[in-house]
Motif scaffolding. Structure first.
Motif, PDB file in Angstrom:
ATOM      1  N   LYS A 136       1.077  -1.197   0.054  1.00  0.00           N
ATOM      2  CA  LYS A 136      -0.121  -0.028  -0.114  1.00  0.00           C
ATOM      3  C   LYS A 136       0.759   1.142   0.027  1.00  0.00           C
ATOM      4  O   LYS A 136       1.971   1.057   0.145  1.00  0.00           O
ATOM      5  CB  LYS A 136      -0.864  -0.091   1.282  1.00  0.00           C
ATOM      6  N   THR A 167      -2.122  -2.649  -5.268  1.00  0.00           N
ATOM      7  CA  THR A 167      -2.379  -3.604  -4.311  1.00  0.00           C
ATOM      8  C   THR A 167      -1.797  -5.151  -4.584  1.00  0.00           C
ATOM      9  O   THR A 167      -1.364  -5.805  -3.820  1.00  0.00           O
ATOM     10  CB  THR A 167      -4.083  -3.978  -4.489  1.00  0.00           C
ATOM     11  N   GLY A 209      -8.751  -3.030 -13.430  1.00  0.00           N
ATOM     12  CA  GLY A 209      -7.775  -2.970 -12.153  1.00  0.00           C
ATOM     13  C   GLY A 209      -6.444  -2.461 -12.421  1.00  0.00           C
ATOM     14  O   GLY A 209      -5.759  -1.722 -11.770  1.00  0.00           O
ATOM     15  N   ARG A 241      -4.892  -0.899  -8.993  1.00  0.00           N
ATOM     16  CA  ARG A 241      -4.887  -2.271  -8.178  1.00  0.00           C
ATOM     17  C   ARG A 241      -3.845  -3.144  -8.532  1.00  0.00           C
ATOM     18  O   ARG A 241      -3.292  -3.874  -7.918  1.00  0.00           O
ATOM     19  CB  ARG A 241      -6.324  -2.763  -8.436  1.00  0.00           C
ATOM     20  N   TYR A 242      -3.547  -3.286 -10.037  1.00  0.00           N
ATOM     21  CA  TYR A 242      -2.222  -4.132 -10.311  1.00  0.00           C
ATOM     22  C   TYR A 242      -1.435  -3.320 -10.960  1.00  0.00           C
ATOM     23  O   TYR A 242      -1.697  -2.375 -11.619  1.00  0.00           O
ATOM     24  CB  TYR A 242      -2.842  -5.298 -11.328  1.00  0.00           C
TER      25      TYR A 242
END
Lengths: 279, 435
Positions: free
Chosen positions: B188, B194, B268, B273-274
């Motif tokens: 984070k 993520t 994502g 997120r990725y």
């Protein structure tokens, strides 16, 4: 027997009903939402139900890239013709099978059941060869013939049930009153069968409207292709898709069925309930 | 119920064959002696369809004696549709498909053997490793013309902020380094995602096998008797082992992505997120179209192993139907479509790489914009997909390898069980096809 339901039980039933309706409606609502979203919103990590910047671009692109109107017209011709022909053929057949229980009608019933077990792959090549020799490849009439043959067994099956739900005593009474056989059929039986005929026609229409594989194989040129075939042109290899235009085109493709359902819903309900209660 | 079905099927087929026997279609030539060819294309993106149609138009304008009709096909159902067309003797003259779909058609005698028909220019222009993807037995049954390597599409902002080394085709990450990098990218806060990577493994077999070539993985071994057996060596374990460790040990790869298709991972990636997603080269088009304003992305080479940047591909192909009465004219048209400038137009339309060396050298395919240069640099490492000509592969893939790999990646089974299923169960499947 009476059914007593408490308040909480009734609430539970409504919740279950609501849940079921939401479950049924979700794909369609999502389809509508996607159809009006710009490309960048389609790739959003936090998708919204209501498009933030609604656009008609997907519809423009869909119409620009594929002959959707032509395809819709082809689908409409094929589906309406198939539905009409199927009920015209199936209704007298169903009447005979329901009213005259002979060995022939028993065999016909057996054949209807068996024919439902045929997988597409078993049929398609012989069918393709037959239609080719009749010069009906790449012809809407060829496709309509296939749809009629495909819809007939189930249409017959449905209509036999509806005919059996019409009490024979009504026909006998008409006969006693001096009506001819034809008059009895036209004036007494046909009106009672109407809801069933409409429901059967709708079934045949929807089946033909959504059918993909026969149309794919039998129709070659773009100007003859039906909507389900044209929709696949928005799909690439390994599941890649032009999602926006696909959703827009798919949304348009569902409209005729919805309109048809809305228009004749009452008749279908009536048809489905016919004969449900024994008097 | 089975006997009536069989009887009915036999009767229908007999009737069909009888009717076929009565027919005598000449086909393919009009009354003026003009040759008419049908070209079924699977192009689907607008730019690609436009390029194909334009090329057909140009051909028709310059070849009044050989006219080509463009027919739109669909990737979704091409195999069944072609099979029916072949059986019904109604196949298009020129057929667009993927090389991994050709084996059954080639062995079934539906496709024309092209070696004697192909012009020397075309034969010499396409490298030997590409021709291998369309060679079945002793014959060549298609011309491979477009291909795509698997690359890493990455969020540049996250990569730069993390300070990891940015790989290039000349200096790619090793698989071990890739694993370390995804760990560093995971977490984070500033410069972290993520998850370091999302592996979209809804169809895990081709990804695993094709990337496995980089570390010497081969899996399918053809013996002196010509029979193929499955064997897992050390090189075969590198890619699946890395993915499994990322998901289950390091938690640097998103578990939820394992069931996704490629497009599903893009939101994502865009949302941070990725940090990276391994995807086919052509997915860049979707990134360009869907990425939010200001999203900074880059194309990185897939990790390298003991065999460098090698990876398996199944190129798009053009074949000629064996039933076509005008095979020579069909090959002439293919030759026209695949002239270097035309091949470049087709490649740009599909966001893929051309197989032809002359087309691949075109400067338009070496710009840094949208990662073209990185992809072009990977072309020399592209090989025939390991299972390309193995009979029984589709059944092995669907019944054995897909569930086994899915369970392995999710952590449900270990390496020994994976090996047992891929090898023991797999060899039983292949044996049935090689009696």
């Amino acid at each position: 027997m009476s059914i007593r339901t408490g308040r909480s039980a009734r609430t539970g039933q409504y919740v279950a009903l609501l849940g079921y309706l939401v479950f049924l409606a979700f794909p369609f609502l999502w389809l509508i939402s996607t159809a009006f979203k710009p490309a960048r919103e389609l790739g959003s990590l936090h998708p919204t139900w209501i498009p933030e910047h609604p656009t008609l671009d997907n519809f423009r692109q869909a119409f620009d890239e594929q002959p959707l109107l032509q395809a819709a017209a082809n689908s409409l011709i094929a589906a309406l013709s198939a539905a009409l022909i199927a009920v015209v053929i199936a209704t007298p057949m169903a009447y005979v099978m329901a009213r005259h229980r002979t060995r022939l009608s028993a065999a016909a019933t057996g054949w209807v059941v068996v024919s439902q077990a045929f997988p597409f792959v078993l049929l398609i090549i012989p069918l393709f060869l037959i239609l080719k020799n009749l010069h009906l490849i790449n012809s809407l009439w060829g496709l309509i013939m296939v749809y009629v043959v495909w819809a007939l067994p189930f249409a017959l099956w449905m209509l036999v049930g509806y005919v059996r739900a019409v009490p024979p005593e009504l026909e006998e009474a008409a006969s006693v009153d001096g009506a001819s056989r034809l008059r009895t059929l036209v004036s007494v039986t046909a009106p009672l069968l109407a809801p069933g005929i409409v429901a059967t026609a709708l079934f045949a229409f929807i089946t033909a409207w959504n059918e993909f594989f026969f149309a794919l194989v039998l129709l070659k040129t773009p100007e003859k292709q039906t909507l389900p075939v044209v929709l696949t042109h928005f799909l690439g290899a390994e599941g890649a898709a032009e999602l926006g235009p696909l959703a827009a085109a798919a949304f348009l493709a569902t409209l005729p069925s919805l309109v048809l359902f809305a228009v004749i819903q009452r008749r279908i309900t009536g048809g489905m309930l016919a004969g449900a209660v024994k008097s | 119920m089975r006997a009536p079905v069989r009887t009915a099927a036999a009767a229908a087929t007999a009737l069909a064959l009888l009717l076929t026997g009565c027919s005598g279609d000449g086909g393919g030539t009009d009354t003026n002696g003009k040759i008419e060819l049908r070209f079924q294309s699977l192009a689907w993106q607008k730019e690609s369809v436009d390029a194909n149609k334009q090329l057909v138009k140009e051909w028709n304008a310059t070849h009044p004696d050989i006219q080509v009709e463009y027919v739109q096909g669909s990737w979704d159902s091409v195999h069944d549709q072609l099979l029916t067309s072949f059986e019904g003797d109604e196949a298009p003259d020129v057929i667009h498909d993927a090389s991994d779909d050709l084996a059954d058609f080639a062995y079934g005698g539906y496709l024309a053997e092209l070696r004697a028909l192909l012009p020397d220019r075309l034969t010499a222009d396409i490298p030997e490793q590409s021709w291998r993807t369309t060679t079945f037995g002793d014959g060549v049954y298609g011309v491979p013309f477009l291909q795509e390597p698997r690359v890493l599409i990455a969020n540049t902002k996250i990569l730069k902020a993390s300070g990891v080394r940015i790989p290039t085709p000349a200096n790619p990450w090793s698989w071990e380094e890739f694993r370390q990098v995804t760990k560093e990218l995971t977490g984070k806060g500033e410069g972290k995602a993520t998850y370091g990577v999302a592996w979209p493994l809804k169809e895990p077999v081709s990804v695993t096998l094709n990337l496995g070539l980089s570390s010497g993985g081969q899996l399918f071994h053809r013996g002196a008797d010509g029979k193929v057996t499955i064997r897992l060596d050390e090189g075969d374990q590198v890619v699946p082992g890395t993915i499994r460790d990322q998901v289950n040990t390091d938690h640097s790869a998103a578990r939820t992505a394992l069931g996704m298709g490629g497009s599903d991972t893009l939101p994502g990636l865009f949302g941070g997120r990725y940090a990276m997603v391994p995807l086919g080269f052509s997915y860049r088009q979707q990134v360009v179209e869907q990425a939010p304003e200001g999203f900074d992305w880059t194309v990185l080479p897939a990790p390298a192993g003991s065999d460098g940047l090698a990876q398996g591909v199944s190129p798009q192909t053009l074949s000629v139907a064996e039933s076509s009465p005008h095979k020579k004219a069909a090959v002439q048209f293919i030759d026209f479509l695949l002239r270097p400038p035309n091949m470049v137009r087709l490649a740009e339309g599909d966001w893929m790489l051309p197989t032809g060396t002359a087309a691949l050298a075109d400067p338009a395919l070496h710009t840094t914009e949208n990662g073209w240069a990185t992809g072009a640099a990977l072309a020399k490492g592209l090989r025939s997909a390991p299972a390309q000509s193995v009979r029984g592969y589709p059944e092995w893939k669907d019944k054995v390898a897909t569930p086994a790999l899915q369970e392995y990646y999710s952590g449900a089974i270990g390496r020994d069980e994976l090996n047992r299923r891929l090898v023991d169960d797999g060899n039983r499947v292949l044996a049935r096809y090689q009696r």
